[in-house]
Design an enzyme around this catalytic site. Sequence first.
Site, short mmCIF file in Angstrom:
data_model
loop_
_atom_site.label_atom_id
_atom_site.label_comp_id
_atom_site.label_asym_id
_atom_site.label_seq_id
_atom_site.Cartn_x
_atom_site.Cartn_y
_atom_site.Cartn_z
CB SER A 54 -3.68 1.60 0.07
OG SER A 54 -3.18 2.83 -0.46
CB VAL A 59 -1.06 -1.23 9.04
CG1 VAL A 59 -0.58 -2.68 9.14
CG2 VAL A 59 -1.69 -0.80 10.37
CB CYS A 60 0.08 -0.49 3.78
SG CYS A 60 -1.55 -1.27 3.79
CB ALA A 61 3.53 3.22 5.42
CB THR A 64 6.27 -1.26 2.65
OG1 THR A 64 5.00 -1.78 2.22
CG2 THR A 64 7.20 -1.17 1.46
#
Length: 166
Positions: A54, A59-61, A64
């Site tokens: 998500s 961590v995903c942010a 990206t």
Amino acid sequence: MVNVTFQQEPVTLVGNEVKVGDKAPEFRVLSNDLQEVSLDDYKGKVKLMSVVPSIDTGVCADQTKRFNEAAEAIGNVQVLTISMDLPFAQKRWVTQHHINKLEILSDHRDAQFGQNYGVLIQELRLLARAIFVVDSNDKVTYVEYVSEVSNHPDYDAALEAARQAN
């Protein structure tokens, strides 16, 4: 199939494990403006596919943003971030964080990418963290299924693989 955990608990990945040397599996996902996007839309390009659970998590942010920053430096490579987030949420996040060198795509509708690349977490209907590099002939040249979903991938190895792919 690879073993992956989420918060240290084992999860079940649906689909087939993708390996180096495989032909990249087809997929259909949605762009932030709800247009269908497929592997064919990137024909002839090297693709670095950054898969995240998500976009609205730390961590995903970070993942990206890191690939967005690196996208220009790795040359003729199309960087894609793929998650199960709704396209509307992705579009809001892209605008808020000034993401402009990669595409963020949504697999929420059919989970086809997740199944075809073996990253769909059955228990959560989220995608496991993974990186795939696919060369301009749609051959998989690099794969990383991150063993613990909350951990970062090996950014340096993925970026080097993208630089080396033709």
